[in-house]
Design an enzyme around this catalytic site. Sequence first.
Site, PDB file in Angstrom:
ATOM      1  CE1 TYR A 147      -3.760  -2.478   5.862  1.00 30.77           C
ATOM      2  CE2 TYR A 147      -3.172  -0.053   5.520  1.00 30.77           C
ATOM      3  CZ  TYR A 147      -3.203  -1.230   5.035  1.00 30.77           C
ATOM      4  OH  TYR A 147      -3.459  -1.567   3.603  1.00 30.77           O
ATOM      5  CB  SER A 157      -0.928   0.077   1.326  1.00 33.29           C
ATOM      6  OG  SER A 157      -1.475   1.132   1.460  1.00 33.29           O
ATOM      7  CE  LYS A 189      -1.454  -4.412   3.486  1.00 37.81           C
ATOM      8  NZ  LYS A 189      -1.725  -5.842   2.709  1.00 37.81           N
TER       9      LYS A 189
HETATM   10  C1  UD1 Z   1      -6.860   4.616   3.785  1.00 33.07           C
HETATM   11  C2  UD1 Z   1      -5.987   4.187   4.773  1.00 33.07           C
HETATM   12  C3  UD1 Z   1      -4.777   3.562   4.135  1.00 33.07           C
HETATM   13  C4  UD1 Z   1      -5.109   2.404   3.339  1.00 33.07           C
HETATM   14  C5  UD1 Z   1      -6.252   2.833   2.380  1.00 33.07           C
HETATM   15  C6  UD1 Z   1      -6.768   1.482   1.914  1.00 33.07           C
HETATM   16  C7  UD1 Z   1      -6.255   5.626   6.648  1.00 33.07           C
HETATM   17  C8  UD1 Z   1      -5.681   6.958   7.547  1.00 33.07           C
HETATM   18  N1  UD1 Z   1      -5.560   5.448   5.727  1.00 33.07           N
HETATM   19  O1  UD1 Z   1      -6.362   5.533   2.819  1.00 33.07           O
HETATM   20  O2  UD1 Z   1      -3.702   3.069   5.015  1.00 33.07           O
HETATM   21  O3  UD1 Z   1      -4.064   1.712   2.586  1.00 33.07           O
HETATM   22  O4  UD1 Z   1      -7.306   3.421   3.065  1.00 33.07           O
HETATM   23  O5  UD1 Z   1      -7.680   1.859   0.667  1.00 33.07           O
HETATM   24  O6  UD1 Z   1      -7.387   5.209   6.893  1.00 33.07           O
HETATM   25  N2  UD1 Z   1     -12.553  10.883   3.508  1.00 33.07           N
HETATM   26  C9  UD1 Z   1     -13.524  11.807   3.822  1.00 33.07           C
HETATM   27  N3  UD1 Z   1     -14.837  11.242   4.444  1.00 33.07           N
HETATM   28  C10 UD1 Z   1     -14.868   9.924   4.515  1.00 33.07           C
HETATM   29  C11 UD1 Z   1     -13.833   9.037   4.239  1.00 33.07           C
HETATM   30  C12 UD1 Z   1     -12.609   9.580   3.782  1.00 33.07           C
HETATM   31  O7  UD1 Z   1     -13.526  13.279   3.978  1.00 33.07           O
HETATM   32  O8  UD1 Z   1     -15.821   9.401   5.099  1.00 33.07           O
HETATM   33  C13 UD1 Z   1     -11.366  11.548   2.960  1.00 33.07           C
HETATM   34  C14 UD1 Z   1     -10.163  11.429   3.742  1.00 33.07           C
HETATM   35  O9  UD1 Z   1      -9.710  12.342   4.830  1.00 33.07           O
HETATM   36  C15 UD1 Z   1      -8.964  11.384   2.498  1.00 33.07           C
HETATM   37  C16 UD1 Z   1      -9.750  10.940   1.450  1.00 33.07           C
HETATM   38  O10 UD1 Z   1     -11.105  11.008   1.729  1.00 33.07           O
HETATM   39  O11 UD1 Z   1      -8.531  12.585   2.207  1.00 33.07           O
HETATM   40  C17 UD1 Z   1      -9.500   9.414   1.002  1.00 33.07           C
HETATM   41  O12 UD1 Z   1      -9.783   8.588   2.335  1.00 33.07           O
HETATM   42  P1  UD1 Z   1      -9.797   6.993   2.413  1.00 33.07           P
HETATM   43  O13 UD1 Z   1     -10.679   6.541   1.248  1.00 33.07           O
HETATM   44  O14 UD1 Z   1     -10.120   6.539   3.764  1.00 33.07           O
HETATM   45  O15 UD1 Z   1      -8.450   6.545   1.953  1.00 33.07           O
HETATM   46  P2  UD1 Z   1      -7.047   6.907   2.751  1.00 33.07           P
HETATM   47  O16 UD1 Z   1      -7.109   7.617   3.969  1.00 33.07           O
HETATM   48  O17 UD1 Z   1      -5.999   7.618   1.629  1.00 33.07           O
END
Ligand code: UD1
Length: 339
Positions: A148, A124, A152
């Site tokens: 997590y 990842s 990895k």
């Molecule tokens: C997350 C994990 C990462 C993992 C990946 C797998 C965290 C901190 N990181 O990545 O380790 O490998 O998933 O797919 O959990 N967001 C919102 N609202 C939401 C959900 C997300 O605003 O309800 C935003 C987040 O702040 C971020 C973006 O959307 O800016 C993407 O978030 P997400 O889909 O959870 O992925 P990552 O955080 O990049």
Amino acid sequence: MRVLITGGAGYIGTHTMLEVLGAGHEVCVIDNFSNSAPEALARVKTLSNRSFTFHKADLRDREGLTMHLKAFNPDAVIHFAGLKAVGESVEKPLEYYENNVQGTINLLQAMKAAGCQNIVFSSSATVYGDPDFLPITEDHPLRSTNPYGRSKLHIEEMLRDLAISDPDFTAAILRYFNPVGAHESGRIGEDPSGIPNNLMPMIAQVAVGRRAHVKVFGNDYDTPDGTGVRDYIHVVDLAKAHVAALDWTQSHTGARAFNLGLGQGVSVMEMIDAFAKASGREVPYVNAPRREGDIATCYADPSRAQAELGWKAQIDLAGMCETCWLWQDTNPLGYKTKT
Ligand code: UD1
């Protein structure tokens, strides 16, 4: 090629199985259904019109694993099985190390016992932590900020150590950026249990009316619109990279990492807008505080995968949203939806 796939019933696993079966390989799947459903494999069977071997098994059971590997005698293993929720990993670190790290040690020992020296590993972009520079190349320093991510990273390090100790060992380490979307049939897709952690499944559940609104975690980041920027990649593009990586293992040795992304940053607000457009639904959102551990911006330099695996992502943001919506709209309850 004979390919053993761990975690084949999961989100990326099912899409990869379709591509691997479509490429004509023989497949044996191992899954414990800890975060997936037998129905997912049933649909892979129908969609691919191919048969494959399946064992309900747990990577923590080394003896069982060794038995299955020896019986199938794979040319290569694609290793997806593992726990993947960042927040949960902070609460239950030992479960993460036991499933992910110990599970992989068991798998590598079972591979050794079965004489298999090729592995494609599901890593990842989390192994880059908060990036020092963008776009992120594979040579970027590695670090992790939660159990997590550390699991990895530990596995990557084990694979690199193994490759040093054994000149015939080959590991393609695939560092996924943010996998989203679903198969064009709309029959398989991401089916998170409980409240989705990730952005795209959350948006999809809001669009379909299962949840009231998306919480936008932070709108004061140093990004063009203040919301977090990520490199989203269609899961079918990702799946195709595994077929390319399998081929790569047949003519290379050593452990090599490959970034899998588009190399383009998309913000949370851009994603919400693109999804609303693709689905024709409203996607209500509210601004919420930053999520702990989140970073502002993360996107890949995917040029190594193109140069060395001959792979490049093809599907754009609209395609990611359209296929995710097709899956969500026709399977509002995921694999529990009666069809
Ligand atoms: C997350 C994990 C990462 C993992 C990946 C797998 C965290 C901190 N990181 O990545 O380790 O490998 O998933 O797919 O959990 N967001 C919102 N609202 C939401 C959900 C997300 O605003 O309800 C935003 C987040 O702040 C971020 C973006 O959307 O800016 C993407 O978030 P997400 O889909 O959870 O992925 P990552 O955080 O990049």
